[in-house]
Write an enzyme that holds these catalytic residues in place. Structure first.
Site, PDB file in Angstrom:
ATOM      1  CG  HIS A  39      -2.047   0.829   1.030  1.00 59.46           C
ATOM      2  ND1 HIS A  39      -3.072   0.584   0.186  1.00 59.46           N
ATOM      3  CD2 HIS A  39      -2.457   1.797   1.611  1.00 59.46           C
ATOM      4  CE1 HIS A  39      -4.163   1.705   0.218  1.00 59.46           C
ATOM      5  NE2 HIS A  39      -3.597   2.501   1.183  1.00 59.46           N
ATOM      6  CG  HIS A  90     -10.228   3.648   2.931  1.00 59.10           C
ATOM      7  ND1 HIS A  90     -10.894   4.063   3.932  1.00 59.10           N
ATOM      8  CD2 HIS A  90      -8.897   3.698   2.991  1.00 59.10           C
ATOM      9  CE1 HIS A  90     -10.002   4.268   4.923  1.00 59.10           C
ATOM     10  NE2 HIS A  90      -8.696   4.319   4.166  1.00 59.10           N
TER      11      HIS A  90
END
Length: 743
Positions: free
Chosen positions: A49, A96
């Site tokens: 990420h 998300h």
């Protein structure tokens, strides 16, 4: 000396998501075994990420500069594009996904808040938000809860923050039953030369944390986003952040005011990995280090440990590096807005990050060793063509019978949640706040927001049909780019650049990595052809679910967020039919093609079939010709043919004014393929009867294939002379289908 504590082992590293060889690399960087705090730093910063360790080499093959870009991809928090008259547009899309699958309301809300912070951290004021959502079938009780939570989270945060949600897309497929996708995009404007960079500047600068107090929410959130979801992932609920849109509104205004004082050297949002990320990335960019006193960070929970403060992903926070001697100026601005602004450290020479806790050093690491382009590992994973592609290649159109009743087939297709109106969702979003949205009540293929004080308007869209990408990752990703460009062009805009959100399964799966690499190749090819460079974005791997030992990945979903420009907002073109008697044309070529169509899935139960026809040169020629038609004002409406095919496109043109149409099918095509096939590079346009001759002459001169389909007529749907009912009857089903399912 760094504080001593029981030293982690390779098993500790593995539990934090680090590979054994990465643990050894950390020891090599430090010249010693890291303590737990330091290992946690590397864990979050080397997660996919943050570090893009499995994707960056593929991403570097994309066109990352050129066109109207003011900064190359990855240089700043968001992409920056010159839109003329001294204005620039900052825009970006991010995911998300995992947080939203576990706690949909806060997961989606903080996704919206985080992407807006990326924009105003650069000094741009957000003026629009979009999203791209993927869910499982909406008739499932658990999925209804997730859909309702995500939509409410997006709506509540955006509405309270005061930025209109102007566009987006929603799909429902079984593969997203456990691992939903929530991608959020923000668009902002700023004067050229008034942006702020995410840099520490150099040694000797004071470092401040501003915004909300720090809590335990979101700790190891970056690591959480870089792992598969499992049946026990609900136990990771503390990894989901909690948002406060009212606090973010204050932070926006305070930040933009602080920038104008000239007191700021650099600034970065605290998103994934929190203080760990912002301190390391800002230091590495400047080639300096920092000394940070973690105990000076405002805390909203008692008994927090140093590593928890370092890794917390509490929302509505920023790291600001201030000019020496301007500390009081900075504090005065944030005091005015009643926001904490605490001096927590200084930048230092030497490139070393030192973190202290009540005077005791708890971590000491080289900044460069943590970041992308520095010490973060870079991999190219094994690729293998997925076995299912052989099954798709065996599909034969001849094996699909044509329905005896095409009208009934159309009704079945029309009631699909993927085709029906998403009004139940969009009505929960405020699209009109700030009064700049031009397409709230004027239906168009892309959202359009005008730039106040100018005649300019920005066109924006998010697009990706992941079923196409599943069927052919290379061509499917090209289609995603080109459909976005088609939507921008149909709206009267010129495509400028894209941001992407690349949602895939586990990169250690060779078939998933093949999908990723091929999608990147297709995306890059399309962007180069259309001169729409990639400004940046987000990679979201590990979107798959393990259930009873079986791995279930999502469809590869490379979502495209595209920005376009209308140099005069009077150029806006809407999709709806305008007047009785207008001629209806199809630009492009219809084919005997039903590949990956919603019709095949809904009417025939065929989940997997080849990607629909697509040719990049054909698409480029269509877009160029269409822009010429719009410049000459030879069309009254324009709407691209995409999901559901020509029938759905015609109905969407008819519904806004309740105007019907009469069209005729060609004799050389299957009628279901003509009506419901999703061959690309096609647009439905209408033109006034008195302009038809000039319209056709223009197309012949530019060698653009076209067909006269029929005419705008009455208030009913007529196909080959057969009456299929009133437009309002179809519209009733279209507008209420999703609402009926959800309720």
């Amino acid at each position: 000396m760094v504080t001593t504590e029981p030293l982690p082992t390779v098993d500790t590293a593995r539990s934090l998501g680090l590979l054994p060889e990465e643990f050894e690399k950390i020891i090599e960087f430090l010249g010693r075994t890291p303590n737990f705090t330091e290992l946690s730093l590397y864990s979050v910063m080397w997660s996919e990420h943050c570090s893009y360790k499995n994707s960056i080499l593929q991403l570097k093959t994309l066109p990352r500069s050129g066109g109207r870009l003011l900064v190359s991809a990855g240089e700043e928090n968001a992409g920056l594009v010159d839109i003329g008259e001294g204005w620039a547009c900052a825009f970006k899309i991010e995911s998300h996904n995992h947080p939203s699958a576990i706690e949909p309301y806060q997961g989606a809300a903080t996704g919206v808040g985080g992407i807006h912070r990326d924009i105003f951290t650069m000094g741009a004021r957000p003026i629009a938000a979009l999203n791209s959502l993927r869910f499982g079938k909406p008739d499932n009780p658990r999925m209804k809860r997730l859909i309702a939570g995500v939509v409410k989270g997006i709506g509540d945060y955006g509405n309270c923050f005061g930025v209109p949600t102007v566009g987006g897309e929603v799909y429902f497929y079984d593969c997203y039953h456990h691992d939903i996708l929530v991608n959020a995009m923000s668009v902002g404007i700023v004067r050229v030369g008034e942006t702020v960079s995410a840099t520490a500047g150099g040694p000797g600068n004071p470092v401040f944390i501003v915004g909300s107090a720090t809590g335990k929410d979101g700790i190891h959130g970056a690591t959480f986003a870089s792992a598969d979801l499992t049946e026990d992932s609900h136990e990771d609920l503390p990894a989901v952040q909690v948002g406060d849109p009212f606090q973010e509104k204050l932070l926006l205004e305070a930040t933009l005011e602080a920038i104008k004082t000239g007191a700021i050297v650099g600034m970065q949002d605290m998103g994934a990995a929190g203080i760990a990320c912002s301190t390391s990335e800002m230091s590495a960019r400047a080639g300096c280090g920092m000394r940070i006193d973690l105990d000076k960070v405002p805390q909203r929970q008692t008994n927090m440990k140093a590593w928890e403060i370092l890794l917390s992903e509490s929302q509505e926070r920023m790291l600001i590096v201030c000019k020496p001697g301007h500390e009081d100026v900075l504090k005065a601005v944030f005091d005015k807005w009643d926001l904490p602004c605490e001096h927590i450290g200084e930048t230092t020479a030497g490139g070393i990050l030192e973190y202290y806790w009540h005077g005791e050093k708890v971590a000491e690491v080289p900044a460069q060793s943590l970041v992308l382009g520095g010490g973060a590992p870079v991999y190219v994973r094994e690729q293998r063509e997925p076995t299912y592609l052989a099954d798709i290649a065996r599909f034969r159109l001849e094996g699909i019978p044509q329905p005896a009743d095409l009208r009934q087939a159309a009704q079945t297709l029309w009631a699909s949640p993927n085709i029906a109106s998403k009004r139940w969702i969009t009505r929960q979003y405020d699209s009109m706040v700030r009064t700049g949205t031009m397409t709230t009540n004027r239906p168009a293929d892309a959202a359009v927001v005008y730039v106040k004080g100018t005649r300019k308007a920005l066109a924006m869209t998010t697009d990706c049909n992941s079923a196409y990408v599943y069927a052919d990752p290379y061509r499917g990703a090209m289609i995603a780019v080109c459909e976005a460009a088609r939507n921008i062009t149909c709206t009267g805009g010129e495509p400028l650049a894209i941001t992407n959100c690349l949602n895939f399964g586990n990169p250690y799966n060779p078939e998933v990595y093949y999908q990723f690499a091929q999608a990147i190749r297709g995306m890059g090819e399309a962007c180069r052809k259309l001169n729409t460079p990639v400004t940046g974005g987000n990679v979201s791997f590990y979107n798959q679910y393990t259930e009873n030992g079986k791995v279930i990945p999502v469809y590869p979903t490379p979502t495209i967020g595209m920005l376009g420009i209308l140099d005069d907002w009077d150029q806006l073109m809407t999709l709806n039919f305008k007047s009785e008697g207008d001629h209806i044309y199809l630009l492009g070529i219809s084919r005997n093609d039903l590949g990956s169509s919603e019709y095949l899935r809904e009417v025939h139960g065929v989940e997997h079939s080849p990607c629909p026809h697509f040719d990049l040169e054909e698409e480029y020629h269509l877009l160029t010709t269409l822009r010429g038609l719009l410049r000459e004002r030879l069309v009254k409406s324009a709407h691209d043919v995409s999901d559901g095919g020509l029938f759905v496109a015609l109905m969407e043109c008819a519904m806004p004014y309740g105007l019907g149409f009469a069209v005729s099918s060609p004799s050389d095509l299957r009628k279901d393929a003509w009506l419901f096939g999703e061959s690309q590079s096609r647009v439905v346009v209408s033109t006034a009867p008195e302009q038809a001759a000039a319209f056709e002459r223009f197309l012949r001169e530019h060698k653009q294939p076209f067909t006269l389909l029929g005419y705008v007529q009455g208030d009913r749907v007529r196909i080959d002379g057969e009456d299929w009912g009133a437009v309002r009857e179809w519209q009733e089903v279209y507008e209420h289908r999703l609402e009926e399912i959800m309720q």
